[in-house]
Motif scaffolding. Structure first.
Motif, PDB file in Angstrom:
ATOM      1  N   SER A  57       0.849  -1.196   0.000  1.00  0.00           N
ATOM      2  CA  SER A  57       0.000   0.000   0.000  1.00  0.00           C
ATOM      3  C   SER A  57       0.884   1.244   0.000  1.00  0.00           C
ATOM      4  O   SER A  57       1.144   1.832   1.059  1.00  0.00           O
ATOM      5  CB  SER A  57      -0.926   0.000   1.217  1.00  0.00           C
ATOM      6  N   MET A  60      -0.576   4.547   1.779  1.00  0.00           N
ATOM      7  CA  MET A  60      -1.106   4.557   3.144  1.00  0.00           C
ATOM      8  C   MET A  60      -0.336   5.568   3.992  1.00  0.00           C
ATOM      9  O   MET A  60       0.821   5.879   3.720  1.00  0.00           O
ATOM     10  CB  MET A  60      -0.995   3.170   3.780  1.00  0.00           C
ATOM     11  N   ARG A 116       4.148   8.586   3.573  1.00  0.00           N
ATOM     12  CA  ARG A 116       3.634   7.413   2.878  1.00  0.00           C
ATOM     13  C   ARG A 116       4.791   6.480   2.499  1.00  0.00           C
ATOM     14  O   ARG A 116       5.885   6.940   2.181  1.00  0.00           O
ATOM     15  CB  ARG A 116       2.846   7.833   1.649  1.00  0.00           C
TER      16      ARG A 116
END
Length: 224
Positions: A57, A60, A116
């Motif tokens: 991800s 995220m 992130r």
């Protein structure tokens, strides 16, 4: 053309200059994020974890600590008499260092920009590439604070130190950027040196001007 990069932008600018030889007459870096806190061991241990997260991800948001957003210190907000005490020099009263800097709020993410995995992995990979050595073919100027102190919140030292990056590591790694690197450290400088107290700012811009005249503007590029 002289390229300037600050913090993460300094890392990006260094990598860009390495990949584009023959383009720049000079590269000026202010507090570039050339190394993470903890240096090589931290990067070695952290990259596999971040790489896994980035694969799963990449966008995220990673947790960034427990400090309250209201406690985050912004030197650009100006001087706070109740917290900071009296100004060291009354002549600074109308200076943006005291009154606060007029920043575009749309460009300032508060309390901070999201961290992130995809972004952080790119930073760690870039720092690893710097550690291996770059081949920037133009003169490079490295400007950084003389001191670092990790602190998102206010402390008296936050007015006189880099609270974001390890300035010593940045200076140490800058010698790997190319064959002509000028390293300058500024006592009392904050992370964004141009937001430091007036005497420090004056030394920063004076240093930049002398370097431009000595290297970037009066030195013919080897490939030109």
């Amino acid at each position: 053309m002289v390229l300037n990069g600050h913090s993460t932008g300094g890392l990006t600018a260094a990598l860009w200059a390495h990949r584009h030889p023959g383009v720049l007459s000079g590269l000026a870096l202010t507090s570039p994020w050339l190394e993470t806190w903890g240096g090589h061991p931290t990067r070695t241990l952290g990259r596999p974890v971040i790489r896994t997260l980035a694969r799963v991800s990449p966008r995220m948001e990673l947790p960034t600590g427990t400090i309250s957003p209201s406690d985050v210190f912004y030197v650009a907000d100006g001087w706070n008499d109740e917290r900071d005490g009296a100004l060291p020099d009354p002549s600074w009263a109308q200076d943006p260092y005291a009154t606060g800097w007029d920043l575009n709020p749309a460009w300032v993410l508060r309390p901070w920009a999201p961290v992130r995995p995809g972004w952080l992995l790119a930073v760690l990979d870039g720092q690893a590439r710097v550690a291996q050595g770059l081949d920037i073919d133009c003169p490079v100027l490295l400007m950084a604070s003389a001191r670092s102190r990790v602190s998102l919140g206010w402390t008296p030292q936050a007015r006189h130190a880099d609270t974001i990056i390890d300035a010593q590591a940045a200076a140490r790694n800058s010698v790997r950027l190319g064959n002509l690197v000028t390293i300058t450290r500024f006592a009392g400088g904050v992370h964004d040196l141009t937001l430091s107290e007036p005497p420090v700012r004056e030394r920063v811009f004076s240093t930049l001007g002398r370097w431009l005249m000595s290297y970037a503007l009066h030195t013919a590029h080897p490939n030109h």
